[in-house]
Design a protein around this motif. Structure first.
Motif, mmCIF file in Angstrom:
data_model
loop_
_atom_site.group_PDB
_atom_site.id
_atom_site.type_symbol
_atom_site.label_atom_id
_atom_site.label_comp_id
_atom_site.label_asym_id
_atom_site.label_seq_id
_atom_site.Cartn_x
_atom_site.Cartn_y
_atom_site.Cartn_z
ATOM 1 N N ASN A 1 8.642 4.014 -1.600
ATOM 2 C CA ASN A 1 7.459 3.772 -0.753
ATOM 3 C C ASN A 1 6.302 4.661 -1.185
ATOM 4 O O ASN A 1 5.139 4.222 -1.211
ATOM 5 N N ALA A 2 6.597 5.906 -1.527
ATOM 6 C CA ALA A 2 5.549 6.829 -1.982
ATOM 7 C C ALA A 2 4.973 6.373 -3.314
ATOM 8 O O ALA A 2 3.770 6.493 -3.563
ATOM 9 N N ILE A 3 5.824 5.847 -4.185
ATOM 10 C CA ILE A 3 5.348 5.313 -5.465
ATOM 11 C C ILE A 3 4.362 4.180 -5.230
ATOM 12 O O ILE A 3 3.310 4.091 -5.863
ATOM 13 N N GLU A 4 4.706 3.304 -4.281
ATOM 14 C CA GLU A 4 3.817 2.184 -3.975
ATOM 15 C C GLU A 4 2.505 2.667 -3.376
ATOM 16 O O GLU A 4 1.424 2.166 -3.724
ATOM 17 N N LEU A 5 2.570 3.658 -2.496
ATOM 18 C CA LEU A 5 1.364 4.181 -1.849
ATOM 19 C C LEU A 5 0.434 4.867 -2.845
ATOM 20 O O LEU A 5 -0.792 4.730 -2.774
ATOM 21 N N THR A 6 1.011 5.594 -3.784
ATOM 22 C CA THR A 6 0.188 6.356 -4.727
ATOM 23 C C THR A 6 -0.230 5.524 -5.932
ATOM 24 O O THR A 6 -1.151 5.899 -6.651
ATOM 25 N N GLY A 7 0.459 4.404 -6.169
ATOM 26 C CA GLY A 7 0.152 3.601 -7.341
ATOM 27 C C GLY A 7 0.688 4.207 -8.627
ATOM 28 O O GLY A 7 0.216 3.889 -9.721
ATOM 29 N N TYR A 8 1.704 5.042 -8.503
ATOM 30 C CA TYR A 8 2.263 5.701 -9.683
ATOM 31 C C TYR A 8 2.943 4.687 -10.596
ATOM 32 O O TYR A 8 3.667 3.808 -10.137
ATOM 33 N N THR A 9 2.691 4.800 -11.916
ATOM 34 C CA THR A 9 3.407 4.003 -12.910
ATOM 35 C C THR A 9 4.018 4.944 -13.929
ATOM 36 O O THR A 9 3.351 5.863 -14.415
ATOM 37 N N PRO A 10 5.298 4.747 -14.255
ATOM 38 C CA PRO A 10 5.965 5.662 -15.196
ATOM 39 C C PRO A 10 5.349 5.603 -16.582
ATOM 40 O O PRO A 10 4.852 4.564 -17.008
ATOM 41 N N ASN A 11 5.366 6.728 -17.276
ATOM 42 C CA ASN A 11 4.959 6.792 -18.679
ATOM 43 C C ASN A 11 6.144 6.312 -19.512
ATOM 44 O O ASN A 11 7.080 7.046 -19.802
ATOM 45 N N ARG A 12 6.090 5.052 -19.908
ATOM 46 C CA ARG A 12 7.248 4.456 -20.559
ATOM 47 C C ARG A 12 7.511 5.046 -21.946
ATOM 48 O O ARG A 12 8.651 5.116 -22.391
#
Length: 335
Positions: free
Chosen positions: A40-51
């Motif tokens: 949920n926090a990932i969705e809220l912050t818009g975080y995307t992993p550095n692939r």
């Protein structure tokens, strides 16, 4: 705008950076409730992993296979506007995320086996699979091999695999409603191949909607999703059902072929025969007159398919999901 970091996610979730890292990397020893909080926090912050960085840890290939199965060969794939739209949707989504698509054509048992082996060896991180017939064995083979896959359209045989699809029956109902609305009284259909679930659903929705409007029988000719098959089907309908004044073709290529035949016979479209297509693809605009059609948001559906695959790679504990899109009636000059 600054990209969100692991620290940002950790702060929003109220956990340590290490916990966020374990969730992102798919480590299984994380409490499910904490993992949900992190997601949920990932969705809220818009975080995307550095692939690129993660590949050093996860040993991922950084590629996904876009597999088109059962299309009959390379030339068919590149001519059909549907496959081009799927490819465009996937490429547009992946190119900003550091993931590269590999196009694979599987039109024989041998080529399907090659696809499975390619993926089993880890040459790509998963598969985006577009299959054109219900009896295709490739979805089951990928599942059996433990390969992560997302399908465009529900599998012909129910199985625990993620997919995107359209409410095809609703699309058929929209087409029927338009022909009834404009006063057609002798309506016929040109279906797609009836071994394809989408074709079955479009025809079912069309027939059911017409039945509710007092049409107990709909003359139908099976086509092959090509302009030539639309021409052949329309020629047959005019021979067997000359009073026809409204036609639903299950894709735009067949509708375009039907319009060409009607004009060759000196019939006006829509003055004498109204025509409704399906897909809202390039042929709908190239046709003269331009086609009234049912829009299938192919590019958006393909992008969603890619998003679901990447999400499953990031969170391997996720269960399979289905996402169903809604069709829209697009009014133009043919009906």
């Amino acid at each position: 705008m600054t990209k969100a970091t692991l620290e940002d996610v950790a702060r929003v979730a109220g956990v340590s950076r290490a916990t966020v890292s374990r969730v992102v990397n798919g480590t299984r020893n994380v409490d499910p409730q904490i993992a949900d909080t992190v997601r949920n926090a990932i969705e809220l912050t818009g975080y995307t992993p550095n692939r690129a960085a993660r590949s050093l840890v996860t040993r991922r290939a950084g590629t996904v296979a876009l597999v088109i199965s059962g299309a009959g060969g390379g030339s068919d794939v590149f001519v059909d506007p549907f496959f081009g739209r799927v490819t465009a949707g996937v490429v547009d989504f992946l190119r900003t995320r550091g993931v590269h698509p590999v196009l694979m054509l599987a039109d024989s048992d041998h080529s399907r086996a090659e696809v499975v082996e390619f993926l089993r060896q880890g040459s790509a991180d998963g598969a985006l699979l577009v299959t054109t017939h219900a009896a295709d064995t490739l979805p089951a083979k990928l599942l059996e091999a433990g390969v992560l896959a997302v399908l465009y359209a529900r599998p012909g045989t129910p199985m625990p695999v993620s997919y995107v699809d359209l409410d095809h029956q609703a699309g058929g109902r929209l087409a029927a409603g338009r022909l009834v609305e404009i006063g057609c009284t002798h309506v016929a259909a040109i279906s797609g191949p009836l071994n394809v679930p989408a074709s079955q659903d479009r025809l079912t929705g069309f027939r059911e909607a017409l039945a509710r409007n007092g049409f107990p029988y709909v003359p139908t000719v099976e086509g092959g999703f090509t302009a030539a098959s639309g021409e052949a089907a329309m020629t047959r309908l005019l021979t067997e059902y000359p009073e026809v004044d409204g036609v639903f073709a299950a894709n735009d290529l067949m509708a375009q072929g039907a319009v060409d035949v009607l004009l060759e016979h000196g019939l006006r479209v829509p003055g004498d025969v109204a025509v409704v297509g399906f897909d809202d693809s390039a042929p709908a605009l190239l046709c003269r007159p331009p086609l009234t059609t049912i829009r299938q948001p192919v590019e958006e559906m393909a992008a969603k398919m890619a998003e679901m695959l990447l999400s499953s790679l990031d969170f391997p504990e996720q269960r399979p999901r289905s996402v169903i899109f809604e069709p829209e009636l697009v009014l133009r000059a043919s009906a």
